[in-house]
Design a protein around this motif. Structure first.
Motif, PDB file in Angstrom:
ATOM      1  N   PRO A 248      -4.503  -3.238  -7.322  1.00 56.50           N
ATOM      2  CA  PRO A 248      -3.815  -4.344  -6.636  1.00 56.50           C
ATOM      3  C   PRO A 248      -3.245  -5.382  -7.609  1.00 56.50           C
ATOM      4  O   PRO A 248      -2.135  -5.877  -7.403  1.00 56.50           O
ATOM      5  CB  PRO A 248      -4.917  -4.972  -5.780  1.00 56.50           C
ATOM      6  CG  PRO A 248      -5.946  -3.902  -5.622  1.00 56.50           C
ATOM      7  CD  PRO A 248      -5.883  -3.061  -6.853  1.00 56.50           C
TER       8      PRO A 248
ATOM      9  N   ARG B 206       1.613  -7.753   6.537  1.00 52.99           N
ATOM     10  CA  ARG B 206       2.130  -7.125   5.313  1.00 52.99           C
ATOM     11  C   ARG B 206       3.494  -7.663   4.914  1.00 52.99           C
ATOM     12  O   ARG B 206       4.332  -7.939   5.759  1.00 52.99           O
ATOM     13  CB  ARG B 206       2.228  -5.616   5.511  1.00 52.99           C
ATOM     14  CG  ARG B 206       0.907  -4.940   5.714  1.00 52.99           C
ATOM     15  CD  ARG B 206       1.122  -3.459   5.887  1.00 52.99           C
ATOM     16  NE  ARG B 206      -0.054  -2.818   6.445  1.00 52.99           N
ATOM     17  CZ  ARG B 206      -1.093  -2.439   5.733  1.00 52.99           C
ATOM     18  NH1 ARG B 206      -1.110  -2.646   4.441  1.00 52.99           N
ATOM     19  NH2 ARG B 206      -2.125  -1.870   6.314  1.00 52.99           N
ATOM     20  N   ARG B 207       3.665  -7.729   3.585  1.00 53.61           N
ATOM     21  CA  ARG B 207       4.972  -8.125   3.069  1.00 53.61           C
ATOM     22  C   ARG B 207       5.714  -6.872   2.634  1.00 53.61           C
ATOM     23  O   ARG B 207       5.133  -6.007   1.984  1.00 53.61           O
ATOM     24  CB  ARG B 207       4.786  -9.022   1.851  1.00 53.61           C
ATOM     25  CG  ARG B 207       4.750 -10.469   2.209  1.00 53.61           C
ATOM     26  CD  ARG B 207       4.905 -11.282   0.979  1.00 53.61           C
ATOM     27  NE  ARG B 207       3.594 -11.527   0.393  1.00 53.61           N
ATOM     28  CZ  ARG B 207       3.355 -12.580  -0.370  1.00 53.61           C
ATOM     29  NH1 ARG B 207       4.309 -13.428  -0.634  1.00 53.61           N
ATOM     30  NH2 ARG B 207       2.161 -12.773  -0.863  1.00 53.61           N
TER      31      ARG B 207
ATOM     32  N   MET C 180       2.152   1.755  -3.469  1.00 56.41           N
ATOM     33  CA  MET C 180       1.114   2.278  -4.356  1.00 56.41           C
ATOM     34  C   MET C 180       0.954   3.788  -4.174  1.00 56.41           C
ATOM     35  O   MET C 180       0.850   4.543  -5.132  1.00 56.41           O
ATOM     36  CB  MET C 180      -0.200   1.565  -4.060  1.00 56.41           C
ATOM     37  CG  MET C 180      -1.222   1.676  -5.147  1.00 56.41           C
ATOM     38  SD  MET C 180      -2.792   1.042  -4.582  1.00 56.41           S
ATOM     39  CE  MET C 180      -3.313   2.354  -3.523  1.00 56.41           C
ATOM     40  N   GLN C 181       0.958   4.211  -2.911  1.00 53.80           N
ATOM     41  CA  GLN C 181       0.812   5.647  -2.626  1.00 53.80           C
ATOM     42  C   GLN C 181       2.038   6.427  -3.103  1.00 53.80           C
ATOM     43  O   GLN C 181       1.908   7.511  -3.663  1.00 53.80           O
ATOM     44  CB  GLN C 181       0.628   5.854  -1.124  1.00 53.80           C
ATOM     45  CG  GLN C 181      -0.748   5.409  -0.643  1.00 53.80           C
ATOM     46  CD  GLN C 181      -0.900   5.600   0.856  1.00 53.80           C
ATOM     47  OE1 GLN C 181      -0.047   5.174   1.633  1.00 53.80           O
ATOM     48  NE2 GLN C 181      -1.972   6.243   1.263  1.00 53.80           N
TER      49      GLN C 181
ATOM     50  N   TYR D  74       0.829  -1.211   0.000  1.00 51.93           N
ATOM     51  CA  TYR D  74       0.000   0.000   0.000  1.00 51.93           C
ATOM     52  C   TYR D  74       0.864   1.262   0.000  1.00 51.93           C
ATOM     53  O   TYR D  74       0.572   2.224  -0.724  1.00 51.93           O
ATOM     54  CB  TYR D  74      -0.936  -0.014   1.213  1.00 51.93           C
ATOM     55  CG  TYR D  74      -1.937   1.109   1.210  1.00 51.93           C
ATOM     56  CD1 TYR D  74      -2.753   1.327   0.103  1.00 51.93           C
ATOM     57  CD2 TYR D  74      -2.078   1.953   2.308  1.00 51.93           C
ATOM     58  CE1 TYR D  74      -3.681   2.354   0.090  1.00 51.93           C
ATOM     59  CE2 TYR D  74      -3.005   2.980   2.307  1.00 51.93           C
ATOM     60  CZ  TYR D  74      -3.809   3.181   1.196  1.00 51.93           C
ATOM     61  OH  TYR D  74      -4.721   4.201   1.177  1.00 51.93           O
TER      62      TYR D  74
ATOM     63  N   MET E   4      -1.859   2.543  -9.580  1.00 51.79           N
ATOM     64  CA  MET E   4      -1.879   1.096  -9.793  1.00 51.79           C
ATOM     65  C   MET E   4      -2.957   0.425  -8.969  1.00 51.79           C
ATOM     66  O   MET E   4      -3.117   0.726  -7.779  1.00 51.79           O
ATOM     67  CB  MET E   4      -0.529   0.500  -9.414  1.00 51.79           C
ATOM     68  CG  MET E   4       0.559   0.825 -10.394  1.00 51.79           C
ATOM     69  SD  MET E   4       2.015  -0.195 -10.124  1.00 51.79           S
ATOM     70  CE  MET E   4       2.733   0.648  -8.771  1.00 51.79           C
TER      71      MET E   4
END
Lengths: 193, 113
Positions: free
Chosen positions: B45, B76-77, B30-31, B27, B43
């Motif tokens: 997921p 989270r990875r 993406m931000q 996430y 983008m």
């Protein structure tokens, strides 16, 4: 059930359309990401955007499950083919309103997805000028003519669509030639030596 | 003459550039990509994890999940650039810089190099 939970559940269900290996690897992360997005903006907007993302990435992941690396143009070309099939359905449909409406919807949606997929697969630095695509317009003309001839050959009685397609083909070729000349001029100016 | 490596697709390019700042989870990546591209690259997921999957396969990034402290329930990875990924990101930056220098004259108020 809250709107967020509904959207996350719907998205989680749609993830079953991915190949199993990809789904098992990333499903939890993708759902978590959508949940994070839903906290910051409208869940319906997130779902709409994710639906376009799914439409582009599901076929790509299925292809990559069978090939080590898919050419970046394969998904856009697939949707382009689907769009042409929609146009074909419109032509074959003739005066059948349902066939024409379905064909039109398929052609438009697939064309939009083809453009989005093509833009996403292009390198960031590649000059995406419309003049560089001049040949596509030139090629589109004969393709439209061929579809009209094919339609007439199989006895399709849709003269209005035929005239529209022929006119579109002529305009497409003319546009392509103009863009081609502009592109040539641009290349000469960029590389004077 | 050896051919130059093929430019990375836009999504891959933005991901490797974002990871130049250090490891990140999906996430945050993406931000960061959205911020770096002034909102031009947003983008989904599927695109993000498809891109991460490919970059891991290519050896340009690696998961660091085991090395990052997790809060309770955190799943989270995290990802970071490998040595090859850092080289690829810097090579892409150099290529873009050359491109901008070449076409600087076409920018408003720019002068030809």
């Amino acid at each position: 059930m809250s709107r967020d939970a509904l959207v996350i559940r719907a998205y989680g269900a749609l993830l079953w359309l991915y190949p199993r290996q990809f789904r098992e690897e990333y499903r939890d992360d993708m759902v978590l990401l959508v949940r994070d997005q839903c906290r910051e903006e409208s869940p319906w907007r997130v779902l709409a955007r994710s639906a376009v993302d799914l439409a582009i990435t599901i076929p790509k992941q299925h292809l990559e499950a069978h090939m080590r690396r898919t050419p970046s143009s394969i998904v856009p070309l697939g949707y382009l083919a689907l769009s042409l099939a929609g146009i074909g359905l419109m032509i074959v449909g003739g005066n059948a309103v349902v066939a024409v409406v379905i064909g039109f919807a398929v052609a438009v949606i697939a064309a939009v997805l083809a453009v989005i997929a093509w833009r996403r697969s292009a390198p960031a630095s590649e000059p995406a000028t419309v003049t560089a695509s001049w040949w596509r317009f030139v090629v589109a003309g004969p393709v439209l003519f061929a579809l009209v001839i094919l339609g007439a050959g199989v006895g399709v009685n849709a003269w209005f669509l035929g005239i529209l397609a022929v006119l579109s083909g002529v305009v497409s070729i003319a546009t392509g030639l103009v863009l081609g000349v502009m592109h040539l001029g641009h290349r000469i100016r960029s590389n004077p030596a | 003459m050896a051919r130059a490596p093929k430019p990375l697709p836009a999504a891959s390019l933005y991901v490797v550039l974002a990871l130049l700042d250090g490891e990140m989870h999906g996430y945050a990546l993406m931000q960061r990509v959205e911020e770096q591209s002034d909102g031009a690259i947003r983008m989904g997921p599927g695109t993000l994890y498809g891109t991460l999957n490919r970059l891991v396969d290519d050896g340009l990034i690696a998961e660091t999940t085991d090395r990052v402290a997790r809060s309770e329930g955190e799943r989270r990875r995290y990802y970071e650039l490998t040595g090859a990924g850092r080289s690829a990101a810097l090579a892409e930056l150099a290529r873009l810089q050359t491109l901008v220098q070449h076409f600087r004259g076409h920018l408003p108020g720019g002068s030809a190099a």
